[in-house]
Write an enzyme that holds these catalytic residues in place. Sequence first.
Site, PDB file in Angstrom:
ATOM      1  N   HIS A 204       8.987  -6.521   2.466  1.00 51.50           N
ATOM      2  CA  HIS A 204       8.372  -5.319   2.286  1.00 51.50           C
ATOM      3  C   HIS A 204       7.319  -5.199   3.475  1.00 51.50           C
ATOM      4  O   HIS A 204       6.049  -5.809   3.361  1.00 51.50           O
ATOM      5  CB  HIS A 204       7.764  -5.177   0.800  1.00 51.50           C
ATOM      6  CG  HIS A 204       7.036  -3.554   0.634  1.00 51.50           C
ATOM      7  ND1 HIS A 204       7.271  -2.859  -0.154  1.00 51.50           N
ATOM      8  CD2 HIS A 204       5.793  -3.609   1.216  1.00 51.50           C
ATOM      9  CE1 HIS A 204       6.204  -1.980  -0.180  1.00 51.50           C
ATOM     10  NE2 HIS A 204       5.195  -2.209   0.704  1.00 51.50           N
ATOM     11  N   CYS A 237      -1.094   1.484   0.705  1.00 48.87           N
ATOM     12  CA  CYS A 237      -1.930   1.245  -0.680  1.00 48.87           C
ATOM     13  C   CYS A 237      -3.459   1.594  -0.558  1.00 48.87           C
ATOM     14  O   CYS A 237      -4.284   1.508   0.320  1.00 48.87           O
ATOM     15  CB  CYS A 237      -2.081  -0.396  -0.845  1.00 48.87           C
ATOM     16  SG  CYS A 237      -2.626  -0.893  -2.328  1.00 48.87           S
ATOM     17  N   ASN A 246       4.771   2.544   5.500  1.00 47.02           N
ATOM     18  CA  ASN A 246       5.847   1.631   5.448  1.00 47.02           C
ATOM     19  C   ASN A 246       6.517   1.778   6.488  1.00 47.02           C
ATOM     20  O   ASN A 246       6.776   2.873   7.439  1.00 47.02           O
ATOM     21  CB  ASN A 246       6.749   1.823   4.230  1.00 47.02           C
ATOM     22  CG  ASN A 246       6.010   1.448   2.830  1.00 47.02           C
ATOM     23  OD1 ASN A 246       6.011   0.517   2.253  1.00 47.02           O
ATOM     24  ND2 ASN A 246       5.232   2.426   2.245  1.00 47.02           N
TER      25      ASN A 246
HETATM   26  P1  HMG Z   1      -7.832  -1.799 -15.918  1.00 46.98           P
HETATM   27  O1  HMG Z   1      -8.856  -0.529 -15.772  1.00 46.98           O
HETATM   28  O2  HMG Z   1      -8.365  -2.908 -15.522  1.00 46.98           O
HETATM   29  O3  HMG Z   1      -7.355  -1.837 -17.389  1.00 46.98           O
HETATM   30  O4  HMG Z   1      -6.457  -1.343 -15.302  1.00 46.98           O
HETATM   31  P2  HMG Z   1      -7.461  -1.485 -18.657  1.00 46.98           P
HETATM   32  O5  HMG Z   1      -6.696  -2.035 -19.655  1.00 46.98           O
HETATM   33  O6  HMG Z   1      -9.106  -1.585 -18.980  1.00 46.98           O
HETATM   34  O7  HMG Z   1      -7.239   0.160 -18.709  1.00 46.98           O
HETATM   35  C1  HMG Z   1      -8.344   1.287 -18.374  1.00 46.98           C
HETATM   36  C2  HMG Z   1      -7.509   2.671 -18.377  1.00 46.98           C
HETATM   37  O8  HMG Z   1      -6.098   2.775 -17.896  1.00 46.98           O
HETATM   38  C3  HMG Z   1      -7.334   2.789 -20.071  1.00 46.98           C
HETATM   39  O9  HMG Z   1      -7.572   4.211 -20.248  1.00 46.98           O
HETATM   40  C4  HMG Z   1      -5.927   2.250 -20.161  1.00 46.98           C
HETATM   41  O10 HMG Z   1      -5.485   3.086 -21.279  1.00 46.98           O
HETATM   42  C5  HMG Z   1      -5.389   2.998 -18.908  1.00 46.98           C
HETATM   43  P3  HMG Z   1      -8.683   4.653 -20.980  1.00 46.98           P
HETATM   44  O11 HMG Z   1      -8.901   4.079 -22.520  1.00 46.98           O
HETATM   45  O12 HMG Z   1      -9.672   4.271 -20.122  1.00 46.98           O
HETATM   46  O13 HMG Z   1      -8.389   6.194 -21.185  1.00 46.98           O
HETATM   47  N1  HMG Z   1      -3.995   2.246 -18.496  1.00 46.98           N
HETATM   48  C6  HMG Z   1      -2.823   2.708 -18.571  1.00 46.98           C
HETATM   49  N2  HMG Z   1      -2.444   3.886 -18.410  1.00 46.98           N
HETATM   50  C7  HMG Z   1      -0.955   4.035 -18.324  1.00 46.98           C
HETATM   51  N3  HMG Z   1      -0.220   2.970 -17.992  1.00 46.98           N
HETATM   52  C8  HMG Z   1      -0.669   1.771 -17.821  1.00 46.98           C
HETATM   53  C9  HMG Z   1      -2.144   1.655 -18.102  1.00 46.98           C
HETATM   54  N4  HMG Z   1      -3.048   0.616 -18.038  1.00 46.98           N
HETATM   55  C10 HMG Z   1      -4.080   0.773 -18.421  1.00 46.98           C
HETATM   56  N5  HMG Z   1       0.024   0.737 -17.334  1.00 46.98           N
HETATM   57  C11 HMG Z   1      -4.513  -1.601 -14.117  1.00 46.98           C
HETATM   58  C12 HMG Z   1      -5.700  -2.063 -14.865  1.00 46.98           C
HETATM   59  C13 HMG Z   1      -3.758  -2.618 -13.232  1.00 46.98           C
HETATM   60  C14 HMG Z   1      -3.594  -1.251 -15.015  1.00 46.98           C
HETATM   61  C15 HMG Z   1      -5.149  -0.742 -13.179  1.00 46.98           C
HETATM   62  O14 HMG Z   1      -6.127  -1.233 -12.157  1.00 46.98           O
HETATM   63  C16 HMG Z   1      -4.050   0.140 -12.240  1.00 46.98           C
HETATM   64  O15 HMG Z   1      -3.360   1.019 -12.785  1.00 46.98           O
HETATM   65  N6  HMG Z   1      -3.892  -0.197 -11.005  1.00 46.98           N
HETATM   66  C17 HMG Z   1      -3.133   0.556  -9.903  1.00 46.98           C
HETATM   67  C18 HMG Z   1      -2.684  -0.417  -8.879  1.00 46.98           C
HETATM   68  C19 HMG Z   1      -1.680   0.403  -8.048  1.00 46.98           C
HETATM   69  O16 HMG Z   1      -0.597   1.105  -8.575  1.00 46.98           O
HETATM   70  N7  HMG Z   1      -1.811  -0.135  -6.719  1.00 46.98           N
HETATM   71  C20 HMG Z   1      -0.701  -0.015  -5.927  1.00 46.98           C
HETATM   72  C21 HMG Z   1       0.618  -0.771  -5.965  1.00 46.98           C
HETATM   73  S1  HMG Z   1       0.575  -2.205  -5.302  1.00 46.98           S
HETATM   74  C22 HMG Z   1       0.978  -1.913  -3.613  1.00 46.98           C
HETATM   75  O17 HMG Z   1       0.932  -0.758  -3.185  1.00 46.98           O
HETATM   76  C23 HMG Z   1       1.360  -2.964  -2.640  1.00 46.98           C
HETATM   77  C24 HMG Z   1       2.769  -2.994  -2.480  1.00 46.98           C
HETATM   78  O18 HMG Z   1       3.385  -1.814  -2.243  1.00 46.98           O
HETATM   79  C25 HMG Z   1       3.407  -4.319  -1.746  1.00 46.98           C
HETATM   80  C26 HMG Z   1       2.510  -4.407  -0.453  1.00 46.98           C
HETATM   81  O19 HMG Z   1       2.756  -3.324   0.418  1.00 46.98           O
HETATM   82  O20 HMG Z   1       1.969  -5.375  -0.256  1.00 46.98           O
HETATM   83  C27 HMG Z   1       3.639  -3.073  -4.019  1.00 46.98           C
HETATM   84 MG    MG Z   2       3.203  -1.333   0.101  1.00 50.26          MG
END
Ligand code: HMG
Ligand code: MG
Length: 309
Positions: A204, A237, A246
């Site tokens: 990726h 990201c 990408n």
């Molecule tokens: P957190 O804040 O540490 O977790 O999130 P939490 O359990 O304390 O939850 C906080 C709030 O989020 C709560 O809501 C949960 O219900 C909600 P509140 O009570 O405050 O209303 N929540 C959720 N809601 C819906 N679906 C869920 C969920 N989980 C918690 N699954 C968490 C931890 C990882 C979930 C958060 O930090 C997060 O969602 N991060 C997003 C990260 C992300 O998407 N990053 C981009 C993708 S990675 C990338 O792009 C790299 C890649 O492309 C490869 C590369 O290029 O290298 C893949």
């Molecule tokens: Mg990526």
Amino acid sequence: MDRIEITEVGLRDGLQNEKTFFPTADKIDIGNRLVAAGLHRLEATSFVSPKAVPQLADAEAVIGGIKPVDGLVLEALVPNERGAKRAMAANVKVWVAFASATESHSLANSNASIETALERIKPLGELAKSAGAELYGSVAVAFDCPFEGQVGTAQVLRLAEAYHAMGIRVLKLGDTIGSASPRRVKELVSSLQAELPDMQLILHFHDTRGMGLANVMSGLEAGANRFESALGGLGGCPFAPGALGNISTEDLVHLLHLEGLSTGIDLPALIGVGKLLESRLGRPLPARLLRSEPVGTLYDLNASARASG
Ligand code: HMG
Ligand code: MG
């Protein structure tokens, strides 16, 4: 002719960085057009916190809107049990867990240490099995971290081994900030193949510094046959400063076909979808094939400018 598998990540990685909400109906329309162009693997969305990534808050609707066709696999990012339950309810059959190779990016991206991010992923294997789904593992910042600099092979291997111990056999290697170079791609791919020979690799690349397709060539030479790319070269990201788009699916497919490899993708149709995405976003996208014709296109001599006199 060797077949290369492409996972189109535009609806997920491409759009996650867009500040203005891209309408759900447009996401679904682009998804269906990608499938019609021959893309049979879409990483279509993320079941992450909508507070962290508001652009993908419509995950269920997007998955539900893409028409199932034979052989179509929809993938989605799943960070924790909450995400797994959502993926299960949406009937998604490939769940992609993600973790970062460095502590700093893990904190920015997952709001947790690497250890805690992995603890959240541990229960997903059983949940996936009960849902008839496959669990893949993704390593973010597999080459360089915007906060800590160069990432060593040992750091990536540590995550890969943790995923392997959870039963995961498909590993996505993310060049999050587009800093990988062909030599490092070859070294990392070769090391992982040697250490974990039963782990399938998906590469990726981001194209921040224009090295994306050179890295694809290096990956191919090292034996990789699965790559990820985004329509138009959209992407980045939100939790990695300096992460740009990408590699573009249009340019990747063009390169692979010129190299005599098959993808099952109709390039002119794909370019049409890229142009549509540009018009829906209201700006040009980085894909070179959106600005130029595929190699082999012939022009009418009589309609072209000619130097004379
Ligand atoms: P957190 O804040 O540490 O977790 O999130 P939490 O359990 O304390 O939850 C906080 C709030 O989020 C709560 O809501 C949960 O219900 C909600 P509140 O009570 O405050 O209303 N929540 C959720 N809601 C819906 N679906 C869920 C969920 N989980 C918690 N699954 C968490 C931890 C990882 C979930 C958060 O930090 C997060 O969602 N991060 C997003 C990260 C992300 O998407 N990053 C981009 C993708 S990675 C990338 O792009 C790299 C890649 O492309 C490869 C590369 O290029 O290298 C893949
Ligand atoms: Mg990526």
